[in-house]
Design a protein around this motif. Structure first.
Motif, PDB file in Angstrom:
ATOM      1  N   LYS A 169     -23.487  65.717  -3.012  1.00  0.00           N
ATOM      2  CA  LYS A 169     -23.079  64.410  -3.502  1.00  0.00           C
ATOM      3  C   LYS A 169     -22.073  63.812  -2.517  1.00  0.00           C
ATOM      4  CE  LYS A 169     -19.516  63.953  -6.166  1.00  0.00           C
ATOM      5  NZ  LYS A 169     -18.359  64.064  -7.065  1.00  0.00           N
ATOM      6  N   HIS A 199     -22.893  70.060  -8.817  1.00  0.00           N
ATOM      7  CA  HIS A 199     -22.409  71.432  -9.064  1.00  0.00           C
ATOM      8  C   HIS A 199     -22.170  71.705 -10.551  1.00  0.00           C
ATOM      9  CE1 HIS A 199     -18.252  69.833  -9.064  1.00  0.00           C
ATOM     10  NE2 HIS A 199     -17.917  70.953  -9.677  1.00  0.00           N
ATOM     11  N   TYR A 200     -22.090  70.654 -11.369  1.00  0.00           N
ATOM     12  CA  TYR A 200     -21.960  70.895 -12.812  1.00  0.00           C
ATOM     13  C   TYR A 200     -23.215  71.579 -13.359  1.00  0.00           C
ATOM     14  CZ  TYR A 200     -17.430  68.939 -13.881  1.00  0.00           C
ATOM     15  OH  TYR A 200     -16.068  68.752 -13.979  1.00  0.00           O
ATOM     16  N   LYS A 203     -22.969  75.326 -13.300  1.00  0.00           N
ATOM     17  CA  LYS A 203     -21.995  76.050 -14.138  1.00  0.00           C
ATOM     18  C   LYS A 203     -22.746  76.867 -15.188  1.00  0.00           C
ATOM     19  CE  LYS A 203     -18.294  72.720 -13.462  1.00  0.00           C
ATOM     20  NZ  LYS A 203     -17.020  73.354 -13.124  1.00  0.00           N
ATOM     21  N   GLU A 237      -8.981  66.480 -15.938  1.00  0.00           N
ATOM     22  CA  GLU A 237      -8.433  67.266 -14.821  1.00  0.00           C
ATOM     23  C   GLU A 237      -6.942  67.065 -14.745  1.00  0.00           C
ATOM     24  OE1 GLU A 237     -10.821  67.633 -11.150  1.00  0.00           O
ATOM     25  OE2 GLU A 237     -11.455  65.609 -11.682  1.00  0.00           O
ATOM     26  N   TYR A 247     -11.577  58.845   0.402  1.00  0.00           N
ATOM     27  CA  TYR A 247     -12.844  58.865  -0.345  1.00  0.00           C
ATOM     28  C   TYR A 247     -12.618  58.340  -1.768  1.00  0.00           C
ATOM     29  CZ  TYR A 247     -15.908  61.053  -3.791  1.00  0.00           C
ATOM     30  OH  TYR A 247     -16.704  61.280  -4.888  1.00  0.00           O
ATOM     31  N   ASP A 256     -17.309  59.059  -8.945  1.00  0.00           N
ATOM     32  CA  ASP A 256     -17.009  60.456  -8.616  1.00  0.00           C
ATOM     33  C   ASP A 256     -17.475  61.410  -9.720  1.00  0.00           C
ATOM     34  OD1 ASP A 256     -15.763  62.429  -6.923  1.00  0.00           O
ATOM     35  OD2 ASP A 256     -14.167  62.589  -8.409  1.00  0.00           O
ATOM     36  N   MET A 257     -17.356  61.004 -10.959  1.00  0.00           N
ATOM     37  CA  MET A 257     -17.635  61.932 -12.072  1.00  0.00           C
ATOM     38  C   MET A 257     -18.690  61.411 -13.053  1.00  0.00           C
ATOM     39  SD  MET A 257     -15.705  64.698 -11.788  1.00  0.00           S
ATOM     40  CE  MET A 257     -15.678  65.444 -13.407  1.00  0.00           C
ATOM     41  N   HIS A 261     -21.866  63.941 -12.798  1.00  0.00           N
ATOM     42  CA  HIS A 261     -21.598  65.077 -13.691  1.00  0.00           C
ATOM     43  C   HIS A 261     -21.653  64.702 -15.177  1.00  0.00           C
ATOM     44  CE1 HIS A 261     -20.510  66.755  -9.935  1.00  0.00           C
ATOM     45  NE2 HIS A 261     -19.271  66.331  -9.912  1.00  0.00           N
ATOM     46  N   LYS A 361      -8.327  61.963 -13.922  1.00  0.00           N
ATOM     47  CA  LYS A 361      -7.424  62.813 -13.127  1.00  0.00           C
ATOM     48  C   LYS A 361      -6.041  62.750 -13.749  1.00  0.00           C
ATOM     49  CE  LYS A 361      -9.979  63.284  -9.073  1.00  0.00           C
ATOM     50  NZ  LYS A 361     -10.560  64.611  -9.010  1.00  0.00           N
ATOM     51  N   THR A 368     -13.408  71.014 -19.431  1.00  0.00           N
ATOM     52  CA  THR A 368     -14.687  70.329 -19.576  1.00  0.00           C
ATOM     53  C   THR A 368     -15.330  70.892 -20.823  1.00  0.00           C
ATOM     54  OG1 THR A 368     -14.905  70.180 -17.186  1.00  0.00           O
ATOM     55  CG2 THR A 368     -16.900  69.829 -18.461  1.00  0.00           C
TER      56      THR A 368
HETATM   57  O1  LIG Z   1     -17.391  66.633  -7.941  1.00  0.00           O
HETATM   58  C1  LIG Z   1     -16.224  66.658  -8.255  1.00  0.00           C
HETATM   59  O2  LIG Z   1     -15.817  67.566  -9.169  1.00  0.00           O
HETATM   60  C2  LIG Z   1     -14.455  67.955  -9.239  1.00  0.00           C
HETATM   61  C3  LIG Z   1     -14.288  68.649 -10.579  1.00  0.00           C
HETATM   62  O3  LIG Z   1     -15.092  69.771 -10.613  1.00  0.00           O
HETATM   63  P1  LIG Z   1     -14.731  71.021 -11.511  1.00  0.00           P
HETATM   64  O4  LIG Z   1     -15.817  71.985 -11.240  1.00  0.00           O
HETATM   65  O5  LIG Z   1     -13.375  71.479 -11.082  1.00  0.00           O
HETATM   66  O6  LIG Z   1     -14.697  70.532 -12.921  1.00  0.00           O
HETATM   67  C4  LIG Z   1     -13.526  66.782  -9.107  1.00  0.00           C
HETATM   68  O7  LIG Z   1     -12.189  67.240  -8.996  1.00  0.00           O
HETATM   69  C5  LIG Z   1     -13.867  66.002  -7.869  1.00  0.00           C
HETATM   70  O8  LIG Z   1     -13.055  64.834  -7.805  1.00  0.00           O
HETATM   71  C6  LIG Z   1     -15.311  65.593  -7.862  1.00  0.00           C
HETATM   72  O9  LIG Z   1     -15.653  65.042  -6.593  1.00  0.00           O
END
Ligand SMILES: O=C1O[C@H](COP(=O)(O)O)[C@@H](O)[C@H](O)[C@H]1O
Ligand SMILES: NC(=O)C1=CN([C@@H]2O[C@H](COP(=O)(O)OP(=O)(O)OC[C@H]3O[C@@H](n4cnc5c(N)ncnc54)[C@H](OP(=O)(O)O)[C@@H]3O)[C@@H](O)[C@H]2O)C=CC1
Length: 504
Positions: A169, A199-200, A203, A237, A247, A256-257, A261, A361, A368
């Motif tokens: 991403k 990457h979510y 998990k 977060e 970025y 971003d989220m 995700h 943030k 999560t």
């Molecule tokens: O893709 C991203 O994910 C992280 C949060 O991931 P996590 O696995 O720690 O929940 C986020 O901090 C970041 O900004 C974003 O680009």
């Protein structure tokens, strides 16, 4: 036979059945941060677990002029620092590192790809491996287009075996740029060859969602608009922008989220029973969720979406600065560091059930989770003595803690037999579980795209997000501030209060 032996044998047999094709793993951005922190440790752990092909070649690329030895030393350092396997098994590391070669090249220079092709072919010959090639682009998104077209033009992509592309991403910056990028990728790779990482989806608890929902008949029976009052998805977060100001200030929480995700979590939570558990059928169901997601009209966005930005505050006893004071952030920025939204899925199943999402943030806690709140249909019976009975809620903790809990009601003999909530809880205390990148890379090695985002999912996500992006850009919505260390702006609580709910 003791059960542990049976289990080991079964795992061994399972792995044998999954014989992985020998192949070449070509890693663009091999000198970068992601490779060091995630990709090398994930590959190594797969290697240790025997989840790797018998013969393989790994070729790393970057601009800096490293020798193979320097590259291998860099990988060794990364494994020692970031691998979840703390024991440093010298023999395994050495064997693993032997597979690595390094090629210095500027990805924008088409001529240098010949050098890469030579190296790949030389290693294929040395190891007698077929031309199965997996290209992993761990580089800034601006290079994705030029790399894939150079893979095409240089002949790297014309293999007699299979070829696959893994990309990171962000996938585009908005709907149009994502569509353009996809068109370009399709000139070299077919959709089924493209593995878009979210990457979510790697998990463990996200991969487990499907089983929690569909392998438990008691949940399946209750999973409908007759029984569920609302569903809440939170990804909070405690970190701020860290070193990613340039970025993040362009991206914001929405890109971003939310676009990736949060909407992936929504799809995984709301999808209907697939015909089978293969990628095609699961993706079909996820796409249906997005197709039925009610679009937000320009005039209704402010009713359903809350935009926020953090101010200074305190997190875990430490003072932190506000977003505008973070290094590298434009002082007058109106970028979103928090987004909450109310969503509706217009199908017979979810009709009338609001879904709420929130992410931000510098919030109070890192968590999560997915919360399913059930309707209180039998309240009357207990209303006189108890006035309010707590709803049953099912909480699925995705991370950093993993677990499931169910809140039920029960009489408390020590409190005049009042009905009070009790919690039945399962927390996973399994140690040494594979990380997201391990699970995802293993799937890519064996050609299983179930937990990667398909183009249709990505496109529909951007399509839903696009009007909100525009509303943010035009400042059509208020930008609510929230103190660092809180759970977001009051307006986010208000969103649920309007419907008679609270965030759990
Ligand atoms: O893709 C991203 O994910 C992280 C949060 O991931 P996590 O696995 O720690 O929940 C986020 O901090 C970041 O900004 C974003 O680009
Ligand atoms: N880091 C992370 O935690 C995460 C990263 N991502 C994504 O992964 C990708 C990579 O991120 P990250 O590793 O952090 O980035 P880095 O900036 O750390 O690394 C970039 C890599 O690209 C290489 N590179 C840059 N320009 C060129 C060029 N012209 N020719 C050849 N190679 C070049 C660099 O090599 P050299 O320095 O030798 O020139 C380096 O290996 C990005 O898309 C990012 O969004 C996604 C999720 C998390």
């Amino acid at each position: 036979m003791p059960s542990s032996i049976r289990l080991e044998e079964r795992n061994h047999n399972e792995l044998n059945k999954m014989k992985l094709d020998s192949m070449t793993f070509v890693l663009f951005g091999a000198t970068g941060d992601l490779a060091k922190r995630k990709i090398f440790p994930a590959l190594y752990n797969l290697f240790l677990d025997g989840k790797f092909p018998h013969s393989f070649s790994i070729i790393g690329l970057g601009r800096r002029s490293w020798s193979d030895n320097t590259f291998q030393a860099h990988i060794e350092e990364s494994l020692k620092t970031f691998s979840r396997r703390l024991e440093s098994n010298t023999a395994s590391i050495e064997k693993f590192l032997r597979a690595f070669r390094y090629v210095a090249l500027d990805v924008t220079n088409g001529e240098t790809y010949e050098k890469l092709l030579d190296m790949i072919q030389q290693r294929e010959r040395e190891l007698s491996i077929p031309e199965n090639r997996l290209f992993y682009l761990s580089v800034s998104p601006e290079f994705v287009d030029v790399i894939t077209s150079n893979i095409n033009q240089s002949g790297l992509g014309s293999t007699t075996g299979w070829k696959r592309l893994i990309i990171e991403k962000p996938f585009g910056h908005d709907l149009l740029s994502a569509q353009e990028l996809n068109q370009k990728l399709l000139q070299t790779f077919k959709e089924e060859e493209i593995y878009r990482i979210d990457h979510y989806l790697g998990k463990t608890m996200v991969q487990n969602l499907e089983a929690i929902i569909f392998a438990n008949p008691i949940l399946q029976v209750l999973r409908n608009n007759q029984c569920i009052s609302n569903i809440q998805i939170t990804a909070s977060e405690t970190v701020g922008v860290e070193e990613r100001a340039s970025y993040y200030d362009q991206s914001g929480a929405l890109r971003d989220m939310v676009q990736n995700h949060m909407l992936q979590l929504l799809m995984m939570t709301a999808m209907h029973l697939p015909k089978s558990r293969n990628a095609k059928h699961i993706r079909e169901q996820k796409i249906k969720v997005m197709e039925n997601l009610r679009p937000l009209g320009k005039k209704t966005i402010d009713l359903h979406v809350v935009r926020g930005q953090y101010e200074s505050g305190e997190i875990h006893g430490e003072s932190v600065v506000g977003y505008k004071e973070e290094p590298g952030i434009t002082p007058c920025t109106v970028n979103d560091t928090f987004v909450a939204a109310r969503l509706w899925i217009d199908d017979y199943f979810w009709n009338g059930v609001p879904f709420y999402i929130r992410t931000g943030k510098r919030m109070k806690e890192k968590s999560t989770r997915i919360v399913i709140e059930f309707k209180n249909s039998f309240n009357d019976l207990y209303a006189v003595e108890n006035r309010e009975i707590n709803p049953n809620i099912l909480v699925i903790e995705i991370g950093p803690n993993e677990g499931i809990s169910l809140q039920l009601n029960s009489k408390n003999a020590l409190n005049y037999n009042k009905i009070e909530p009790i919690l039945t809880q399962f927390s996973s205390d399994q140690k040494d579980v594979p990380e997201a990148y391990e699970l995802l890379l293993f799937d890519a090695l064996r050609g299983d795209a179930t937990f990667f985002a398909s183009w249709k999912e990505v496109e529909l996500s951007w399509r839903w997000v696009q009007p909100i992006l525009e509303a943010f850009k035009n400042n059509d919505l208020p930008l609510h501030s929230y103190s660092a260390g809180s759970m977001g702006p009051d307006a986010s609580d208000q969103l649920l209060k309007e419907d008679g709910f609270i965030w759990w």
